[in-house]
Write an enzyme that holds these catalytic residues in place. Structure first.
Site, PDB file in Angstrom:
ATOM      1  CG  ASP A 215      -1.955   1.005   1.299  1.00 30.05           C
ATOM      2  OD1 ASP A 215      -2.877   0.915   0.480  1.00 30.05           O
ATOM      3  OD2 ASP A 215      -1.898   1.909   2.164  1.00 30.05           O
ATOM      4  CD  GLU A 263      14.920 -13.939   4.848  1.00 33.81           C
ATOM      5  OE1 GLU A 263      13.985 -14.396   5.537  1.00 33.81           O
ATOM      6  OE2 GLU A 263      15.572 -12.938   5.162  1.00 33.81           O
TER       7      GLU A 263
HETATM    8  C1  GLC Z   1      -4.298   2.997  -0.626  1.00 33.10           C
HETATM    9  C2  GLC Z   1      -5.523   2.125  -0.487  1.00 33.10           C
HETATM   10  C3  GLC Z   1      -6.654   2.972  -0.027  1.00 33.10           C
HETATM   11  C4  GLC Z   1      -6.296   3.574   1.320  1.00 33.10           C
HETATM   12  C5  GLC Z   1      -4.976   4.326   1.252  1.00 33.10           C
HETATM   13  C6  GLC Z   1      -4.445   4.616   2.612  1.00 33.10           C
HETATM   14  O1  GLC Z   1      -4.416   3.942  -1.614  1.00 33.10           O
HETATM   15  O2  GLC Z   1      -5.776   1.480  -1.692  1.00 33.10           O
HETATM   16  O3  GLC Z   1      -7.851   2.257   0.062  1.00 33.10           O
HETATM   17  O4  GLC Z   1      -7.303   4.460   1.720  1.00 33.10           O
HETATM   18  O5  GLC Z   1      -3.982   3.575   0.603  1.00 33.10           O
HETATM   19  O6  GLC Z   1      -3.978   3.448   3.229  1.00 33.10           O
END
Ligand code: GLC
Length: 546
Positions: A215, A263
């Site tokens: 993310d 790993e």
């Molecule tokens: C990313 C995710 C989204 C979230 C953001 C903050 O863009 O896809 O859903 O709100 O990160 O974590």
């Protein structure tokens, strides 16, 4: 090779390169299947639907966050990276899900959220308790404010969800959050933060997870030197000079992640969510880093032949250059569903459209779905891997009229009720034609479903050869047979607005983006997104030929 770590569960097949051309199905766990009747989807619900995913023909599932979370941002505010939210199940349920998926030869990808924790993470609680200058605060980005008494935020940086990116704590300091205030940003120059996330990667890999979705991968490295420089994430293209996003230093983090992922045998896969232009995005996908990065170019493009062709060409070229495979994405949990986007006049501001509850401008539902089917079939013929978002295989439209008092997205509150946000694509999917939540579970779901959802259910579409579900099943089965290699050759489409290319052994994909029918090129039809007959390819239709 005895130093390699052995996970608890493994898929039936062992191809280490599986991810290079996988079809990955994104599960948003709270909205997929509710097994225990609390209105929220859960892990046992996902396990119960693994046979469905097997028959759909996907190669992997990516689970959006299921970790303990106060749900300030749909689970992207993680309070504990190595556990399961009790509303969604237990670690034993997780192990069972991985086992069931592997039985069907479906890989499992989990979502790692490294840019920020939840404000209920034990580290953040400790940071608040410990006070300014403490090692506990040094895991996050705490700074003194500006202006008299430090009563103004340290800089004018804004949160992605609206409002300042800084929030003040009772002792007067401020902490940085690129998203909601409940999502404090970590300081990735702190070696303890780096070590801890590497342990989290091992924790899930040991349990049998095959890969990770990372993310906000482009946000981890920040230039916090003073005077703070302005950030302008919206002013793409990013070129490496922004203080908050896509900085060159970020790659050192992912190079060390790659060493952890390697790993394992086979090495764990990873895909970056990095909103950066193609030439910079592929850096995250280098073999020495994550391997893949989401390509959101088509998701941001109109349904247009020239746009599709340019994007495909550009991405295949940059993948070749980086040694990564291309990824293709039309929908996910952050954007208006593609059937809906394509049914609105080009250039529609979807935030504004949602504020009218989806009435203005009017949505042409049939046209949107026709185009979505054509776009999906084109994308599934491309080299590289495709990400499919739950419900798109049913041809779902955005749920645009969720009552305002039921909206959950932090954008709604943070923008002073001017942007509704992303709940419309996160409504629980319909499994049956009737029932209190169309088969999602035994009670009403946590977000209300549109009244006509039963007609779009797995049950309704399973028996219908012309349904979108039947199209996905046929396309995925054919793709599994056909897909190999990483190249394509553009061919003559025979008319304006036609995008045609050949893969190998005579496999071709032809898309008529225009509204009018064109002559169908010769060949046997493998699968088509709409009816083709009598040598005619209708408007807004894709066909695969052999
Ligand atoms: C990313 C995710 C989204 C979230 C953001 C903050 O863009 O896809 O859903 O709100 O990160 O974590």
């Amino acid at each position: 090779m005895s130093t390699l770590r052995t996970p608890a569960s493994t898929p039936r097949t062992t191809d280490p390169d599986w991810w290079r051309d996988a079809v990955v199905y994104q599960v948003y766990p709270r909205s997929f299947a509710d097994s225990d009747g609390d209105g929220l989807g859960d892990l046992a619900g996902v396990t119960s639907r693994v046979p469905y995913l097997g028959s759909l023909g996907v190669d992997a599932i990516w689970l959006s966050p299921f970790f303990p979370s106060p749900l300030a941002d749909g689970g992207y505010d993680v309070a504990d990276y190595r556990d399961v939210d009790e509303r969604l199940g237990t670690l034993t349920d997780f192990d069972e899900l991985v086992r069931a998926a592997h039985e069907h030869d479906i890989r499992v990808i989990v979502d790692i959220v490294p840019n920020h924790t939840s404000d209920e993470h034990e580290w953040f609680r400790a940071a608040l308790a410990a006070g300014p200058g403490s090692p506990e605060r040094a895991r996050y980005v705490f700074r003194d404010g500006s202006g008299p008494d430090g009563a103004e935020p340290p800089s004018d940086w804004v949160s992605n969800f609206g409002g300042s990116a800084w929030t003040r704590v009772p002792d007067g300091q401020w902490y940085l959050h690129l998203f909601a205030p409940e999502q404090p940003d970590l300081d990735w120059t702190n070696p303890e933060v780096r070590r801890d996330f590497e342990e989290t990667l091992r924790f899930w890999s040991d349990r049998g997870v095959d890969g990770f979705r990372v993310d906000v991968a482009h946000g981890l490295a920040k230039d916090l030197s003073t005077p703070y420089r302005p950030s302008n994430e919206q002013a793409l293209p990013l070129d490496g000079s922004d203080p908050l996003y896509d900085r060159d230093e970020v790659h050192d983090i992912f190079a060390s992640w790659r060493r952890v992922l390697d790993e394992y045998d086979p090495p764990r896969a990873a895909v970056a969510e990095a909103w950066a232009p193609a030439p910079r995005r592929v850096l995250y996908a280098r073999p020495t880093e994550l391997g893949q990065a989401f390509n959101f170019d088509l998701l941001e493009a109109p349904f247009d032949a020239a746009a599709f062709r340019t994007i495909i060409e550009r991405n295949l070229a940059s993948s070749e250059q980086s040694g990564a495979s291309s990824t293709w994405v039309l929908s996910n949990h952050d954007v208006v569903r593609h059937a809906t986007r394509y049914g609105l006049p080009e250039g529609t501001d979807t935030d504004a459209w949602l504020m009218t509850d989806g009435t203005t401008p009017p949505l042409d539902r049939e046209r949107g779905l026709r185009r979505a089917r054509a776009a999906t079939l084109l994308v599934l013929a491309l080299p590289g891997s495709s990400y499919v978002y739950q419900g798109e295989e049913l041809g779902l439209h955005e749920a645009a009229a969720i009552p305002r008092d039921l909206l959950q997205d932090p954008k709604w509150v943070r923008t002073g009720h001017t942007v509704k946000g992303r709940d419309g694509c996160r409504v629980p999917i319909p499994w049956t034609e009737t029932g209190p939540s169309f088969g999602f579970g035994p009670v009403a779901p946590h977000l209300p479903q549109p009244a006509d959802f039963g007609a779009w259910s797995v049950e309704a579409e399973s028996g219908d050869e012309t349904s979108t579900l039947s199209l996905y099943r046929a396309a995925l089965a054919a793709r599994r047979r056909l897909q190999r290699g990483e190249s394509l050759v553009w061919t003559e489409g025979g008319a304006d607005g036609v995008v045609a290319f050949a893969r190998h052994d005579g496999w071709r994909s032809v898309t008529n983006f225009g509204p009018e029918p064109v002559p169908l090129p010769p060949g046997a039809v493998i699968v088509s997104s709409g009816p083709v007959a009598d040598g005619v390819l209708p408007g807004e239709t894709t066909v695969w030929l052999a």
